[in-house]
Design a protein around this motif. Structure first.
Motif, PDB file in Angstrom:
ATOM      1  N   GLN A 100      14.050  -7.174   5.258  1.00  0.00           N
ATOM      2  CA  GLN A 100      13.738  -6.513   3.986  1.00  0.00           C
ATOM      3  C   GLN A 100      12.307  -5.966   3.989  1.00  0.00           C
ATOM      4  O   GLN A 100      12.045  -4.917   3.400  1.00  0.00           O
ATOM      5  CB  GLN A 100      13.941  -7.499   2.832  1.00  0.00           C
ATOM      6  N   ILE A 101      11.416  -6.673   4.662  1.00  0.00           N
ATOM      7  CA  ILE A 101      10.043  -6.160   4.780  1.00  0.00           C
ATOM      8  C   ILE A 101      10.045  -4.853   5.562  1.00  0.00           C
ATOM      9  O   ILE A 101       9.402  -3.872   5.161  1.00  0.00           O
ATOM     10  CB  ILE A 101       9.127  -7.199   5.461  1.00  0.00           C
ATOM     11  N   ARG A 102      10.786  -4.800   6.663  1.00  0.00           N
ATOM     12  CA  ARG A 102      10.851  -3.572   7.472  1.00  0.00           C
ATOM     13  C   ARG A 102      11.496  -2.432   6.681  1.00  0.00           C
ATOM     14  O   ARG A 102      11.089  -1.277   6.819  1.00  0.00           O
ATOM     15  CB  ARG A 102      11.653  -3.834   8.755  1.00  0.00           C
ATOM     16  N   THR A 103      12.466  -2.759   5.844  1.00  0.00           N
ATOM     17  CA  THR A 103      13.068  -1.721   5.000  1.00  0.00           C
ATOM     18  C   THR A 103      12.031  -1.142   4.052  1.00  0.00           C
ATOM     19  O   THR A 103      11.937   0.081   3.877  1.00  0.00           O
ATOM     20  CB  THR A 103      14.245  -2.298   4.197  1.00  0.00           C
ATOM     21  N   ALA A 104      11.235  -2.012   3.436  1.00  0.00           N
ATOM     22  CA  ALA A 104      10.184  -1.541   2.532  1.00  0.00           C
ATOM     23  C   ALA A 104       9.132  -0.724   3.279  1.00  0.00           C
ATOM     24  O   ALA A 104       8.611   0.269   2.764  1.00  0.00           O
ATOM     25  CB  ALA A 104       9.531  -2.728   1.829  1.00  0.00           C
ATOM     26  N   LEU A 105       8.840  -1.114   4.508  1.00  0.00           N
ATOM     27  CA  LEU A 105       7.891  -0.351   5.325  1.00  0.00           C
ATOM     28  C   LEU A 105       8.454   1.031   5.647  1.00  0.00           C
ATOM     29  O   LEU A 105       7.728   2.029   5.663  1.00  0.00           O
ATOM     30  CB  LEU A 105       7.565  -1.107   6.616  1.00  0.00           C
ATOM     31  N   ALA A 106       9.765   1.092   5.872  1.00  0.00           N
ATOM     32  CA  ALA A 106      10.408   2.378   6.143  1.00  0.00           C
ATOM     33  C   ALA A 106      10.400   3.274   4.913  1.00  0.00           C
ATOM     34  O   ALA A 106      10.390   4.503   5.022  1.00  0.00           O
ATOM     35  CB  ALA A 106      11.838   2.163   6.627  1.00  0.00           C
ATOM     36  N   LEU A 107      10.383   2.668   3.743  1.00  0.00           N
ATOM     37  CA  LEU A 107      10.361   3.443   2.499  1.00  0.00           C
ATOM     38  C   LEU A 107       8.974   3.965   2.161  1.00  0.00           C
ATOM     39  O   LEU A 107       8.833   4.815   1.281  1.00  0.00           O
ATOM     40  CB  LEU A 107      10.884   2.588   1.342  1.00  0.00           C
ATOM     41  N   GLY A 108       7.949   3.444   2.851  1.00  0.00           N
ATOM     42  CA  GLY A 108       6.608   3.982   2.628  1.00  0.00           C
ATOM     43  C   GLY A 108       5.489   2.975   2.527  1.00  0.00           C
ATOM     44  O   GLY A 108       4.315   3.370   2.418  1.00  0.00           O
ATOM     45  N   ALA A 109       5.778   1.669   2.554  1.00  0.00           N
ATOM     46  CA  ALA A 109       4.713   0.662   2.526  1.00  0.00           C
ATOM     47  C   ALA A 109       3.932   0.705   3.834  1.00  0.00           C
ATOM     48  O   ALA A 109       4.446   1.141   4.873  1.00  0.00           O
ATOM     49  CB  ALA A 109       5.298  -0.726   2.293  1.00  0.00           C
ATOM     50  N   ASP A 110       2.677   0.248   3.814  1.00  0.00           N
ATOM     51  CA  ASP A 110       1.794   0.351   4.974  1.00  0.00           C
ATOM     52  C   ASP A 110       1.810  -0.882   5.867  1.00  0.00           C
ATOM     53  O   ASP A 110       1.735  -0.773   7.082  1.00  0.00           O
ATOM     54  CB  ASP A 110       0.357   0.613   4.514  1.00  0.00           C
ATOM     55  N   ARG A 111       1.883  -2.051   5.280  1.00  0.00           N
ATOM     56  CA  ARG A 111       1.956  -3.285   6.065  1.00  0.00           C
ATOM     57  C   ARG A 111       2.660  -4.357   5.262  1.00  0.00           C
ATOM     58  O   ARG A 111       2.859  -4.219   4.050  1.00  0.00           O
ATOM     59  CB  ARG A 111       0.560  -3.755   6.495  1.00  0.00           C
ATOM     60  N   GLY A 112       3.052  -5.410   5.983  1.00  0.00           N
ATOM     61  CA  GLY A 112       3.824  -6.457   5.329  1.00  0.00           C
ATOM     62  C   GLY A 112       3.220  -7.829   5.527  1.00  0.00           C
ATOM     63  O   GLY A 112       2.453  -8.067   6.467  1.00  0.00           O
ATOM     64  N   ILE A 113       3.555  -8.715   4.618  1.00  0.00           N
ATOM     65  CA  ILE A 113       3.190 -10.129   4.728  1.00  0.00           C
ATOM     66  C   ILE A 113       4.455 -10.941   4.504  1.00  0.00           C
ATOM     67  O   ILE A 113       5.142 -10.765   3.501  1.00  0.00           O
ATOM     68  CB  ILE A 113       2.123 -10.538   3.692  1.00  0.00           C
TER      69      ILE A 113
END
Length: 249
Positions: A71-84
């Protein structure tokens, strides 16, 4: 402006969930999982703020088992810059999530925290409000419109009586409602790029948070089956049954 977005891994909304045979929990074995729909709206709003030049960085946070990285990678694909990723196999209840988010807010110092108003599994609608209480930040819940300008965020809220607009000083917390926006779909090139974006792994212990459950689920069972209705030939028969059988008149 840095924006922190919380996303939750839940059973996909198209899936009809069933309880386990022993009634201890919902059976999620081999079930499709996805981002909570309200969290998708939160990600979309953060991306739109970045496209407007308001936000400079989007940090997406998810908590739970290793699979939450999907789900983090999905959000990154939607435009987020980094994940925690706050990785834990423990049962995470709203208070524990709020405490972890509070620790991350203190660490990351975002000017805006956006999250869904509730998840479609627990339906608690508690985490955003608990985070506001723990952090002391102003909050605008049930947002159907968000405008950031001059160090403030104007949030139009959906309330029982209609719409209410509040002005919050940044940093602030916003929880999203359904009519805030329509989330986009991730494009294949963006999905490939997301694989190279950084994701930091931490544990609740690293954040100094005790995630032990405060409540206990006693039993999970499906709703009672609705009984079949009956047909009546005319109004007189209907009135007779309402009066003598249903005893409602």
């Amino acid at each position: 402006m840095k924006v922190l977005v919380a996303v939750k891994r839940v059973v996909d909304y198209n899936v009809k969930v069933r309880p386990k045979a022993d009634g201890s929990d919902v059976d999620i074995a081999n079930v499709k999982m996805s981002i909570n729909p309200f969290c998708e709206i939160a990600v979309e709003e953060a991306v739109r703020l970045k496209e407007k030049g308001v936000a400079s960085e989007i940090v997406v946070v998810s908590m739970g088992p290793k699979q939450c990285q999907e789900q983090i990678r999905t959000a990154l694909a939607l435009g987020a810059d980094r994940g925690i990723h706050v990785e834990t196999d423990a049962e995470l209840q709203p208070l524990a999530v709020a405490k972890c988010l509070n620790a991350l807010v203190a660490k990351e110092s975002p000017e805006l925290v956006i999250m869904g108003k509730q998840s479609i599994d627990g339906d608690n609608n508690q985490t955003g409000q608990m985070l506001g209480a723990l952090s002391g930040l102003p909050q605008g819940t049930f947002a159907s419109e968000v405008n950031v300008a001059d160090g403030k965020v104007a949030v139009t809220r959906e309330v029982d009586g209609g719409l209410q607009t509040v002005s919050l000083s940044l940093p602030a917390i916003v929880t999203t409602d359904l009519r805030l926006n329509e989330p986009r779909y991730a494009k294949l090139p963006d999905i490939m790029k997301a694989k190279r974006k950084p994701v930091e792994n931490v544990s609740p212990e690293d954040l100094g948070v005790d995630v032990a459950p405060r409540t206990k689920t006693l039993k999970v069972e499906p709703p009672a089956q609705r009984q079949a209705g009956i047909k009546v030939s005319d109004v007189s028969e209907l009135v007779e049954k309402l009066k003598n059988e249903a005893k409602v008149i």
